[in-house]
Design an enzyme around this catalytic site. Structure first.
Site, mmCIF file in Angstrom:
data_model
loop_
_atom_site.group_PDB
_atom_site.id
_atom_site.type_symbol
_atom_site.label_atom_id
_atom_site.label_comp_id
_atom_site.label_asym_id
_atom_site.label_seq_id
_atom_site.Cartn_x
_atom_site.Cartn_y
_atom_site.Cartn_z
ATOM 1 N N ARG A 1 18.324 10.359 17.330
ATOM 2 C CA ARG A 1 19.136 11.570 17.115
ATOM 3 C C ARG A 1 18.469 12.812 17.686
ATOM 4 N NH1 ARG A 1 23.018 10.550 13.236
ATOM 5 N NH2 ARG A 1 23.245 12.765 12.849
ATOM 6 N N CYS B 1 19.494 15.664 15.698
ATOM 7 C CA CYS B 1 18.607 15.844 14.564
ATOM 8 C C CYS B 1 18.868 14.754 13.512
ATOM 9 C CB CYS B 1 18.768 17.195 13.876
ATOM 10 S SG CYS B 1 18.405 18.579 14.941
ATOM 11 N N GLU C 1 31.488 4.646 34.005
ATOM 12 C CA GLU C 1 30.503 4.266 32.996
ATOM 13 C C GLU C 1 29.186 3.864 33.665
ATOM 14 O OE1 GLU C 1 30.193 4.742 30.005
ATOM 15 O OE2 GLU C 1 28.780 3.241 29.270
ATOM 16 N N HIS D 1 38.221 12.139 50.550
ATOM 17 C CA HIS D 1 38.727 13.512 50.434
ATOM 18 C C HIS D 1 37.613 14.474 50.041
ATOM 19 C CE1 HIS D 1 42.886 12.204 50.923
ATOM 20 N NE2 HIS D 1 42.605 11.209 50.101
ATOM 21 N N LYS E 1 21.679 10.760 20.381
ATOM 22 C CA LYS E 1 22.876 10.008 20.005
ATOM 23 C C LYS E 1 23.572 10.744 18.863
ATOM 24 C CE LYS E 1 23.813 5.108 19.819
ATOM 25 N NZ LYS E 1 24.170 4.931 21.219
ATOM 26 N N LYS F 1 25.606 5.763 32.989
ATOM 27 C CA LYS F 1 24.389 5.071 32.537
ATOM 28 C C LYS F 1 23.219 5.431 33.444
ATOM 29 C CE LYS F 1 25.595 4.274 29.530
ATOM 30 N NZ LYS F 1 26.406 4.227 28.381
ATOM 31 N N GLU G 1 22.137 9.178 33.019
ATOM 32 C CA GLU G 1 21.524 9.613 31.761
ATOM 33 C C GLU G 1 20.168 8.995 31.499
ATOM 34 O OE1 GLU G 1 23.797 8.747 28.222
ATOM 35 O OE2 GLU G 1 24.361 6.796 28.955
ATOM 36 N N ASN H 1 20.427 19.454 9.842
ATOM 37 C CA ASN H 1 21.081 18.981 11.067
ATOM 38 C C ASN H 1 22.415 19.716 11.174
ATOM 39 O OD1 ASN H 1 23.025 16.014 11.741
ATOM 40 N ND2 ASN H 1 22.298 17.504 13.172
ATOM 41 N N GLY H 2 22.642 20.375 12.312
ATOM 42 C CA GLY H 2 23.894 21.114 12.485
ATOM 43 C C GLY H 2 23.598 22.496 13.040
HETATM 44 C C1 F6R Z 1 26.419 7.602 26.667
HETATM 45 C C2 F6R Z 1 26.613 7.883 25.273
HETATM 46 C C3 F6R Z 1 27.424 9.060 24.900
HETATM 47 C C4 F6R Z 1 28.371 8.713 23.741
HETATM 48 C C5 F6R Z 1 29.124 9.965 23.287
HETATM 49 C C6 F6R Z 1 30.120 9.655 22.204
HETATM 50 O O1 F6R Z 1 25.638 6.471 26.874
HETATM 51 O O2 F6R Z 1 26.128 7.190 24.415
HETATM 52 O O3 F6R Z 1 28.130 9.543 25.986
HETATM 53 O O4 F6R Z 1 29.252 7.739 24.177
HETATM 54 O O5 F6R Z 1 28.206 10.908 22.815
HETATM 55 O O6 F6R Z 1 29.526 9.106 21.077
HETATM 56 P P1 F6R Z 1 30.388 8.391 19.955
HETATM 57 O O7 F6R Z 1 30.943 7.174 20.559
HETATM 58 O O8 F6R Z 1 29.414 8.109 18.850
HETATM 59 O O9 F6R Z 1 31.449 9.363 19.556
#
Ligand code: F6R
Length: 611
Positions: free
Chosen positions: A32, A2, A483, A506, A606, A487, A490, A105-106
């Site tokens: 967000r 949010c 990683e 295994h 994010k 990527k 997601e 937000n929260g």
């Molecule tokens: C994946 C991604 C998330 C963030 C995670 C931590 O592409 O962006 O997995 O890495 O939410 O976010 P931060 O680094 O802001 O604590």
């Protein structure tokens, strides 16, 4: 998680109508959450609200956000927690008499009991959200005779959980009230108007002067005034004004089709800026602290956790430290073993991820010292840590982390090299050699982007129709495999799992059949032969083998691979940064070829500020 915005403006002070300004700010916060969006403005006697399910660009046309005008307004872009994405659950939320509008937000954890109480007092709710209780609580206290600030303060005192709140009302048209606990909130200082927002990119078009609000603070903005209080006592904020060095251009796509592609391409610059901008005094104090410690914990979530795994490897191997990385939300058991002789390195690009923040707060209570690595100045995790090392990646808008991952690894590598030298585990010749190679990395990344982008695109054509995939590596190849898999998962919605290559036999290999894509990350001489065995095992099951390896092994591995990325020969301890680049590109192009929007993956947002 949010995004919220609130603006209070003198007539004629904004470059465009208020609704349009709020809409543009919201678009910069859309990373967000994008389940729904809405705007409310106070115009004369009227409180006008437009909101709905969907993305801001669609809603802006449908609901004509840009035509809204007024003296104050709030906006919201939602990542649903309480109540499914719908028109009625979209923010802003109103009181019964439609005089008060709130965005949040929260999570208000005691909202059910507050709701029951308010319903018993005669309030009618229109949504399933936790947020709506705030509007009704304020209404209730106004009805009991309090003025708006007292009513807002009293309402906020009753809230449990986490919140960044903005509120407007026809009862006091020019003010935007705000409160913060755990969820981020900043105030932007402008001329003739002021703004509150969840994050810096929302403000960049209008100001570079910001105040980062602290937990427990509440107050209001008018066009010419900022009032902040804590526990009912006014707070002096003038010495807390910070100048943001990020430019507006950094928060726009700059000609790229997506933020993610732009951010992948920004990595040479982000790495250079991080390396040249590192505060060496801080790095040395951090190294002295690490040198004295018995045990190092490293934590983070998602991509930042993967960077932590690289850090663990380097601190163990280069510095001989007893380092252990854990996923931030799993912090509880580490409270039993952390103490004043241990150190926690908390990695978070946003500096606001609640899981990481909880880990920081909990381990700090044991006496453990905390070092934060973050990309956002003055964000909560840095503020609550003993030392902070900032990455200088610039704003990252794409939901999938890219440039912040490589800059986090770079920062951890510099710390590990400095500490290894301090502990005399690296001779000065070895140290200088590694440092010279490290400085070459931005150029190598540029080269990889130039040579391998087209290859990643070609490979994406094959991958886009698969449903499952493995990413395997050994040593430092494991976090890079993890990683790469994250990527792809997601943003392309293809099930991808990462394992240490040796572990593949295994269990995981049971899924492998003809054409099943398996990526091998080979970056360490020590593991080449054992990884070749794993490649052979996969080939024997007709897997489609994709290999990333240094040029020096290209001849050997090209015979065993269906697809090969030949990457620069570089000391394996520095290889994680360049070796993730083709995997970022692969995920990006696979997502695009599947007709998806890599910047806005479904169900994700994010900066995750809920547990
Ligand atoms: C994946 C991604 C998330 C963030 C995670 C931590 O592409 O962006 O997995 O890495 O939410 O976010 P931060 O680094 O802001 O604590």
């Amino acid at each position: 998680m949010c995004g919220i915005i609130g603006i209070s403006a003198l007539p004629g002070s904004l470059p465009e109508p208020l609704g349009r300004v709020i809409r543009r700010c919201l678009e910069r916060l859309e990373y967000r959450g994008y389940d729904s969006a809405g705007i409310a403005v106070v115009n004369g006697e009227a409180l006008i609200v437009r909101k709905g399910k969907g993305k801001i660009s669609e809603l802006a046309v449908k609901l004509k956000f840009d035509l809204l005008d007024g003296v104050s307004g709030i906006g919201h872009t939602r990542w649903a927690t309480h109540g499914k994405p719908s028109d009625s659950n979209a923010h802003p939320h109103l009181d019964c008499l439609e005089k008060i509008a709130v965005v949040h937000n929260g999570i208000i954890s005691n909202y059910l009991e507050l709701k029951q109480r308010l319903e018993a007092q005669g309030h009618t709710f229109r949504s399933e959200t936790d947020t709506e209780v705030i509007a009704h609580l304020v209404e209730e206290y106004v009805r009991q005779g309090l003025d708006l600030l007292d009513a807002f303060r009293k309402a906020v005192c009753e809230l449990d959980g986490t919140y960044a709140i903005a509120m407007i009302s026809v009862l006091d048209p020019c003010k935007v009230y705000f409160a913060r606990k755990t969820s981020p909130l900043i105030v932007g200082l402008c001329s003739g108007f002021n703004i509150v927002a969840s994050d810096i990119p929302a403000l960049l078009e209008y100001t570079s002067s910001v105040i980062v609000l602290h937990d427990g603070e509440l107050g209001y903005i008018t066009p010419t005034e900022v009032y902040i209080e804590r526990d009912g006592v006014p707070v002096s904020w003038r010495d807390r004004v910070r100048t943001i060095t990020w430019s507006l251009e950094m928060a726009t796509k700059g000609g790229y089709p997506h933020f993610m592609l732009k951010e992948i391409h920004e990595q040479p610059l982000a790495l250079t800026n991080t390396l040249t901008g590192l505060d060496l005094d801080t790095v040395r104090s951090v190294c002295r602290l690490l040198d004295r410690t018995d045990r190092v914990f490293i934590t983070g979530a998602g991509t930042s956790y993967h960077a932590g795994l690289v850090g663990e490897y380097l601190l163990t191997e280069l510095c001989g430290l007893d380092a252990h990385t854990f996923i931030a939300s799993e912090y509880r058991k580490y409270m039993n073993i952390a103490d004043e002789n241990s150190v926690l390195i908390a990695i978070s690009q946003s500096g606001e991820t609640i899981d990481t923040l909880m880990a920081v707060r909990s381990l700090r209570k044991t006496g453990c010292k905390v070092i934060a690595i973050s990309n956002v100045i003055d964000s909560t995790i840095p503020r609550e840590s003993d030392h902070v090392v900032y990455t200088r990646a610039g704003p990252e808008i794409g939901v999938a982390a890219t440039k912040t991952f490589t800059t986090q690894i770079l920062t951890l590598t510099v710390i590990a090299l400095e500490l290894a030298r301090m502990r005399e585990r690296l001779s000065s010749t070895e140290y200088s050699k590694l440092l010279t190679s490290l400085k070459e990395i931005p150029r190598l990344v540029e080269q990889i982007l130039r040579i391998h982008e087209i290859k990643a695109k070609v490979l994406a054509r094959y991958i886009k129709d698969r449903q499952n995939m493995y990413y395997l590596g050994r040593g430092l190849g494991v976090p890079i495999a993890m990683e790469g898999a994250l990527k792809l998962k997601e943003i392309a919605y293809i099930h991808a799992e990462a394992y240490p290559a040796g572990e593949s036999k295994h269990g995981p290999i049971a899924l492998v059949e003809s054409g099943f894509p398996v990526v091998f990350v080979v970056l360490d001489d020590y593991y080449v032969d054992s990884t070749v065995s794993n490649i052979m095992e996969m080939r024997a099951r007709d897997a489609y083998v994709i290999t990333l390896c240094p040029v020096k092994y290209a001849q050997k591995l090209s015979r065993l691979s269906d697809f090969l990325f030949e990457l620069p020969n570089i000391d394996y301890r520095l290889a994680p940064i360049p070796y993730i680049i083709p995997l970022q590109l692969l995920a990006y192009y696979t997502s695009v070829m599947r007709g998806l929007d890599p910047d806005k993956p479904r169900n994700l947002a994010k900066t995750v500020t809920v547990e």
